[in-house]
Design an enzyme around this catalytic site. Sequence first.
Site, PDB file in Angstrom:
ATOM      1  N   THR A   1      64.859 -10.885 -38.510  1.00 13.54           N
ATOM      2  CA  THR A   1      66.174 -11.017 -39.148  1.00 13.54           C
ATOM      3  C   THR A   1      66.974  -9.740 -38.907  1.00 13.54           C
ATOM      4  OG1 THR A   1      65.568 -10.071 -41.298  1.00 13.54           O
ATOM      5  CG2 THR A   1      65.102 -12.427 -40.946  1.00 13.54           C
ATOM      6  N   GLY A   2      68.288  -9.848 -39.051  1.00 18.30           N
ATOM      7  CA  GLY A   2      69.134  -8.689 -38.802  1.00 18.30           C
ATOM      8  C   GLY A   2      69.101  -8.256 -37.354  1.00 18.30           C
TER       9      GLY A   2
ATOM     10  N   SER B   1      72.161  -6.293 -34.608  1.00 18.30           N
ATOM     11  CA  SER B   1      72.546  -4.895 -34.419  1.00 18.30           C
ATOM     12  C   SER B   1      71.412  -3.974 -34.845  1.00 18.30           C
ATOM     13  CB  SER B   1      73.805  -4.556 -35.230  1.00 18.30           C
ATOM     14  OG  SER B   1      73.544  -4.674 -36.625  1.00 18.30           O
ATOM     15  N   GLY B   2      71.540  -2.697 -34.476  1.00 22.15           N
ATOM     16  CA  GLY B   2      70.663  -1.653 -34.974  1.00 22.15           C
ATOM     17  C   GLY B   2      69.184  -1.854 -34.713  1.00 22.15           C
TER      18      GLY B   2
ATOM     19  N   GLY C   1      67.107  -4.056 -35.952  1.00 21.78           N
ATOM     20  CA  GLY C   1      66.732  -5.444 -35.708  1.00 21.78           C
ATOM     21  C   GLY C   1      66.961  -5.852 -34.271  1.00 21.78           C
TER      22      GLY C   1
ATOM     23  N   SER D   1      62.634   2.385 -46.617  1.00 27.18           N
ATOM     24  CA  SER D   1      63.391   3.595 -46.284  1.00 27.18           C
ATOM     25  C   SER D   1      62.741   4.779 -46.985  1.00 27.18           C
ATOM     26  CB  SER D   1      64.841   3.448 -46.761  1.00 27.18           C
ATOM     27  OG  SER D   1      65.512   4.690 -46.747  1.00 27.18           O
TER      28      SER D   1
ATOM     29  N   TYR E   1      70.242   1.230 -53.827  1.00 27.20           N
ATOM     30  CA  TYR E   1      69.618   1.023 -52.515  1.00 27.20           C
ATOM     31  C   TYR E   1      68.154   1.450 -52.548  1.00 27.20           C
ATOM     32  CZ  TYR E   1      68.554   2.030 -47.588  1.00 27.20           C
ATOM     33  OH  TYR E   1      67.966   2.097 -46.349  1.00 27.20           O
TER      34      TYR E   1
END
Length: 249
Positions: A16-17, A20-21, A23, A140, A153
């Site tokens: 998923t995701g 971009s980045g 993913g 993270s 977050y």
Amino acid sequence: MKKNPFSLLGKVVLVTGASSGIGEQTAISCSKMGATMIIAGRSQENLDATLSRMEGQGHRAITGDLTVAEDLRRLADAVGEVDGVVHCAGVRGLSPIRMVSEKFMREVFAINYDAPILLTQRLLFRNLIRARGAIVFLSSTAAHLGVHGVGIYSATKAALRATTRCLALEQAKRGIRVNCLSPDLVETRLLRVDPQVAGPNEWLEEQRKRHPLGLGEPEDVANAIVYLLSDASRWMTGQTIVMDGGVTF
């Protein structure tokens, strides 16, 4: 010839995701290791761009917003059986606690925690993750540390870490491994133009100085994800790997 334990040949992996980045790079790196990929994201144009950079054949792209129940159900119904699931979709969510609104908090949790957990639940409930498969959540370093302005977050990412340990025990009987990655700052294209970062060039340069090995690149995280999906990590589950370039907080 002995099989390469890091190979993903013959495996089907959902990311998923992937528009971009991290993913996006994960999808590309997994395809280079032989996996057949199912990539998901909200932008068909960006998913098509990801597909154009992938190696191999038989890959599929599915668009949808995983915070929308119908889109989540549609994705789970469309993927079929998979050997690996990588949850890269997420949002940063920058706000000091005293400025947090209920709407903001619910949105960040919906994207960063609710969506990956509910998608995983649906896939597991329907036995769509094959035995001896792997699930990878993206947390993270903010989940391990106190950082200004990212309390909500950080909470979402810490929740993923905690759920990883519980889910790993629940799925051990089927040989499904569940692990988590906690990267520090990764220099994606989006980071360089993030409107939430004041003076991004100066700020990024300061961050580079704080990290002994420099900032991470999407390939660094993607390589670790390949390891967690592969048979090379067959004896690892319930763990969170911190990737921070040696930064001292």
